[in-house]
Design an enzyme around this catalytic site. Sequence first.
Site, PDB file in Angstrom:
ATOM      1  N   THR A 139       0.828  -1.215   0.000  1.00 20.81           N
ATOM      2  CA  THR A 139       0.000   0.000   0.000  1.00 20.81           C
ATOM      3  C   THR A 139       0.863   1.266   0.000  1.00 20.81           C
ATOM      4  OG1 THR A 139      -1.482   1.304   1.410  1.00 20.81           O
ATOM      5  CG2 THR A 139      -0.134  -0.300   2.537  1.00 20.81           C
ATOM      6  N   ASP A 140       0.308   2.342  -0.536  1.00 19.66           N
ATOM      7  CA  ASP A 140       1.025   3.626  -0.477  1.00 19.66           C
ATOM      8  C   ASP A 140       1.113   4.151   0.958  1.00 19.66           C
ATOM      9  OD1 ASP A 140      -1.645   4.374  -0.119  1.00 19.66           O
ATOM     10  OD2 ASP A 140      -1.653   5.894  -1.686  1.00 19.66           O
ATOM     11  N   GLU A 141       0.298   3.561   1.862  1.00 20.43           N
ATOM     12  CA  GLU A 141       0.301   4.055   3.251  1.00 20.43           C
ATOM     13  C   GLU A 141       1.634   3.807   3.944  1.00 20.43           C
ATOM     14  OE1 GLU A 141      -3.334   3.469   5.462  1.00 20.43           O
ATOM     15  OE2 GLU A 141      -4.487   3.303   3.617  1.00 20.43           O
ATOM     16  N   TYR A 164      -1.658  -0.352  11.088  1.00 19.31           N
ATOM     17  CA  TYR A 164      -1.863  -1.041   9.803  1.00 19.31           C
ATOM     18  C   TYR A 164      -0.692  -0.801   8.861  1.00 19.31           C
ATOM     19  CZ  TYR A 164      -3.385  -1.485   4.932  1.00 19.31           C
ATOM     20  OH  TYR A 164      -3.434  -1.779   3.583  1.00 19.31           O
ATOM     21  N   LYS A 168       2.214  -3.356   7.260  1.00 15.25           N
ATOM     22  CA  LYS A 168       2.442  -3.551   5.819  1.00 15.25           C
ATOM     23  C   LYS A 168       3.898  -3.192   5.465  1.00 15.25           C
ATOM     24  CE  LYS A 168      -0.273  -4.539   3.049  1.00 15.25           C
ATOM     25  NZ  LYS A 168      -0.721  -5.875   2.547  1.00 15.25           N
TER      26      LYS A 168
END
Length: 352
Positions: A139-141, A164, A168
């Site tokens: 994810t870009d997060e 989260y 990741k």
Amino acid sequence: MKNILVTGGAGFIGSNFIRHMLSIYDYNIINLDLLTYAGNLENLMKFENYNNYFFIKGDITNKMLIEDIFDKYFIDTVINFAAESHVDRSISNPEIFLKTNVLGTQVLLDVAKNKWKCNPDDKYCFKFMDGVRFIQVSTDEVYGTLGEKGLFTEETPISPNSPYSASKASADMFVRAYYETFKLPINITRCSNNYGPYQFPEKLIPLMINNCENNKLLPIYGDGMQIRDWLHVKDHCRGIDSVLHKGEIGEIYNIGGNNEKANIDIVKIIIKKLNKNKDLITYVNDRPGHDRRYAIDNTKITKELGWKPLYTFEDGIYETIDWYMNNKKWLERVVSGDYLKYYSSMYALSYR
Ligand code: NAD
Ligand code: TYD
């Protein structure tokens, strides 16, 4: 011919990806999913009788199970979607995020390394004629948050802010380490926020559609000016397909929709399309550690693999709202929890 282990294939993106793959290729698809609250097998009902689609209920942290699956199905490709995926849940219960997202990924990596006989002296490991590959759907997060300007590139330093995104990011580090240390042939894809059919209505867009349709309040965190870069799930699936077939081993690819929108503007679009009243909007306490802005620079995947998003946000959001309105039964069964009974009615009995 490929034998692809898709983990988390009963979830939102995984089920769209399986639909994409089965409609284009005749690869064998082995879907391993624990069927947590987010896994909905009804999403894949149509494929139950396909002789190249197999479903296994199980946990990616179960090493023996993963080894058996590799042996039984001659797995040559892993695409790891399985994860706990909701930021709010990671704030109230971070532990399961560590277990599934980090430990689960490491278990998959380890089994792949052993079964594909990867070793540090190989350029990267080949066991099958076609080669083997492990794709981590990230994810870009993991990049953290942006100010008003700038975009995430593959070189942006990792700087996760939520449990989260920290889980990741940790998983990504393990994937990288298995490439560097064991020459496991990997890719990491980092996408922006997905939207489209079959998304669990805890995430912004389906939650707002469902609440709006049922005249329930629409909870906006903070000032509603947080920005996400929305990517239609079908464009995302095409992006992963490109990485699988054309991606260079060891590389990271960002996948974004070039669609930056503030949360409040999305909610207003939904209200308008469903012909409801703006009074439903209710501003609530902000999410702790709430990232302000995500936006992806797509240059690498666009230039190197020839992928680009096909959906404009305007087309995609209207199509998505229509999908949920045309599939109210699906939405009702998810909200009521009835979808959870599907596995036991369709599968569990047949395994006795
Ligand atoms: P989702 O929550 O809809 O689906 C996750 C799936 O994984 C579910 O079917 C669940 O049952 C399964 N699962 C959970 N724990 C498992 C375990 N231990 N073993 C096997 N299966 C398990 O998530 P999604 O939105 O489809 O996201 C898929 C992937 O894409 C995730 O890795 C997520 O981090 C990533 N991602 C999602 C988005 C997004 O906008 N949805 C954006 C960026 C990245
Ligand atoms: P979400 O769909 O949870 O995705 P992510 O947190 O991974 O980006 O949330 C998208 C944005 O919408 C995020 O800025 C939080 C906000 N949001 C709300 O304002 N209200 C809500 O009820 C939800 C679920 C999200």
